[in-house]
Design a protein around this motif. Structure first.
Motif, mmCIF file in Angstrom:
data_model
loop_
_atom_site.group_PDB
_atom_site.id
_atom_site.type_symbol
_atom_site.label_atom_id
_atom_site.label_comp_id
_atom_site.label_asym_id
_atom_site.label_seq_id
_atom_site.Cartn_x
_atom_site.Cartn_y
_atom_site.Cartn_z
ATOM 1 N N ASN A 275 27.478 -19.415 -4.694
ATOM 2 C CA ASN A 275 26.535 -19.337 -5.811
ATOM 3 C C ASN A 275 25.992 -17.942 -6.072
ATOM 4 O O ASN A 275 25.265 -17.738 -7.038
ATOM 5 N N GLY A 276 26.307 -17.001 -5.209
ATOM 6 C CA GLY A 276 25.878 -15.627 -5.422
ATOM 7 C C GLY A 276 24.374 -15.432 -5.417
ATOM 8 O O GLY A 276 23.855 -14.576 -6.118
ATOM 9 N N ILE A 277 23.685 -16.226 -4.612
ATOM 10 C CA ILE A 277 22.226 -16.102 -4.555
ATOM 11 C C ILE A 277 21.815 -15.051 -3.526
ATOM 12 O O ILE A 277 22.624 -14.582 -2.730
ATOM 13 N N LYS A 278 20.543 -14.705 -3.536
ATOM 14 C CA LYS A 278 19.986 -13.808 -2.534
ATOM 15 C C LYS A 278 19.606 -14.636 -1.305
ATOM 16 O O LYS A 278 19.349 -15.828 -1.399
ATOM 17 N N TRP A 279 19.560 -13.961 -0.160
ATOM 18 C CA TRP A 279 19.229 -14.662 1.084
ATOM 19 C C TRP A 279 17.927 -15.442 0.957
ATOM 20 O O TRP A 279 17.841 -16.593 1.365
ATOM 21 N N ARG A 280 16.912 -14.803 0.404
ATOM 22 C CA ARG A 280 15.590 -15.438 0.334
ATOM 23 C C ARG A 280 15.530 -16.594 -0.661
ATOM 24 O O ARG A 280 14.560 -17.336 -0.687
ATOM 25 N N ALA A 281 16.561 -16.768 -1.465
ATOM 26 C CA ALA A 281 16.599 -17.862 -2.438
ATOM 27 C C ALA A 281 17.336 -19.083 -1.883
ATOM 28 O O ALA A 281 17.642 -20.008 -2.628
ATOM 29 N N MET A 282 17.591 -19.101 -0.595
ATOM 30 C CA MET A 282 18.289 -20.220 0.039
ATOM 31 C C MET A 282 17.463 -21.497 -0.135
ATOM 32 O O MET A 282 16.266 -21.515 0.165
ATOM 33 N N PRO A 283 18.070 -22.577 -0.631
ATOM 34 C CA PRO A 283 17.326 -23.832 -0.806
ATOM 35 C C PRO A 283 16.785 -24.370 0.522
ATOM 36 O O PRO A 283 17.335 -24.090 1.590
ATOM 37 N N ALA A 284 15.738 -25.141 0.441
ATOM 38 C CA ALA A 284 15.092 -25.697 1.634
ATOM 39 C C ALA A 284 15.970 -26.713 2.363
ATOM 40 O O ALA A 284 15.656 -27.091 3.488
ATOM 41 N N ASP A 285 17.061 -27.154 1.732
ATOM 42 C CA ASP A 285 17.970 -28.107 2.379
ATOM 43 C C ASP A 285 18.712 -27.478 3.558
ATOM 44 O O ASP A 285 19.248 -28.187 4.398
ATOM 45 N N PHE A 286 18.745 -26.155 3.595
ATOM 46 C CA PHE A 286 19.454 -25.425 4.640
ATOM 47 C C PHE A 286 18.451 -24.874 5.653
ATOM 48 O O PHE A 286 17.253 -24.851 5.392
ATOM 49 N N PRO A 287 18.942 -24.414 6.803
ATOM 50 C CA PRO A 287 18.022 -23.744 7.734
ATOM 51 C C PRO A 287 17.372 -22.540 7.058
ATOM 52 O O PRO A 287 17.866 -22.049 6.039
ATOM 53 N N PRO A 288 16.272 -22.028 7.608
ATOM 54 C CA PRO A 288 15.595 -20.881 7.002
ATOM 55 C C PRO A 288 16.552 -19.697 6.816
ATOM 56 O O PRO A 288 17.412 -19.450 7.658
ATOM 57 N N TRP A 289 16.365 -18.985 5.710
ATOM 58 C CA TRP A 289 17.294 -17.911 5.355
ATOM 59 C C TRP A 289 17.409 -16.863 6.454
ATOM 60 O O TRP A 289 18.502 -16.348 6.698
ATOM 61 N N ASP A 290 16.311 -16.552 7.143
ATOM 62 C CA ASP A 290 16.375 -15.504 8.163
ATOM 63 C C ASP A 290 17.189 -15.932 9.379
ATOM 64 O O ASP A 290 17.855 -15.114 10.014
ATOM 65 N N ARG A 291 17.194 -17.215 9.679
ATOM 66 C CA ARG A 291 18.012 -17.729 10.788
ATOM 67 C C ARG A 291 19.486 -17.729 10.406
ATOM 68 O O ARG A 291 20.355 -17.429 11.220
ATOM 69 N N VAL A 292 19.778 -18.084 9.152
ATOM 70 C CA VAL A 292 21.169 -18.065 8.675
ATOM 71 C C VAL A 292 21.679 -16.629 8.659
ATOM 72 O O VAL A 292 22.798 -16.349 9.090
ATOM 73 N N TYR A 293 20.835 -15.703 8.210
ATOM 74 C CA TYR A 293 21.222 -14.291 8.179
ATOM 75 C C TYR A 293 21.494 -13.786 9.601
ATOM 76 O O TYR A 293 22.488 -13.101 9.845
ATOM 77 N N ALA A 294 20.609 -14.119 10.533
ATOM 78 C CA ALA A 294 20.782 -13.684 11.917
ATOM 79 C C ALA A 294 22.067 -14.259 12.510
ATOM 80 O O ALA A 294 22.793 -13.584 13.247
ATOM 81 N N PHE A 295 22.376 -15.501 12.172
ATOM 82 C CA PHE A 295 23.606 -16.149 12.652
ATOM 83 C C PHE A 295 24.832 -15.392 12.146
ATOM 84 O O PHE A 295 25.748 -15.108 12.906
ATOM 85 N N SER A 296 24.815 -15.018 10.877
ATOM 86 C CA SER A 296 25.960 -14.315 10.318
ATOM 87 C C SER A 296 26.033 -12.871 10.810
ATOM 88 O O SER A 296 27.098 -12.348 11.091
ATOM 89 N N ALA A 297 24.885 -12.227 10.961
ATOM 90 C CA ALA A 297 24.839 -10.837 11.414
ATOM 91 C C ALA A 297 25.196 -10.691 12.884
ATOM 92 O O ALA A 297 25.660 -9.641 13.307
ATOM 93 N N ALA A 298 25.004 -11.754 13.659
ATOM 94 C CA ALA A 298 25.281 -11.697 15.097
ATOM 95 C C ALA A 298 26.772 -11.745 15.385
ATOM 96 O O ALA A 298 27.177 -11.653 16.528
ATOM 97 N N GLY A 299 27.562 -11.918 14.353
ATOM 98 C CA GLY A 299 29.012 -11.944 14.564
ATOM 99 C C GLY A 299 29.546 -13.315 14.885
ATOM 100 O O GLY A 299 30.656 -13.449 15.370
#
Length: 72
Positions: A44-68
């Motif tokens: 959907n090309g959204i920004k991290w902070r625009a992640m819907p509430a149906d998903f885990p918090p955006w900062d946790r998803v970002y950390a998961f992806s950034a951690a490799g």
């Protein structure tokens, strides 16, 4: 992600350290939910902070992806 897709993808993800006896805390969110959130973000090309509430918090998803946990 369907259950059939998850069966294929799961073995490709690294095993968390706490499951290998290396210490640390268990993750608070399911890896499948994290991958679904990343897929939604990319599709959907959204920004991290625009992640819907149906998903885990955006900062946790970002950390998961950034951690490799996934290859970019």
């Amino acid at each position: 992600m369907t259950d059939a897709e998850w069966v294929v993808v799961r073995p490709l993800l690294p095993v968390p350290g706490w499951m290998q006896g290396q210490g640390g805390q268990p993750e608070a969110y399911c890896h499948q939910a994290m991958l679904d959130a990343i897929g939604y973000l990319v599709d959907n090309g959204i920004k991290w902070r625009a992640m819907p509430a149906d998903f885990p918090p955006w900062d946790r998803v970002y950390a998961f992806s950034a951690a490799g946990a996934i290859a970019a």
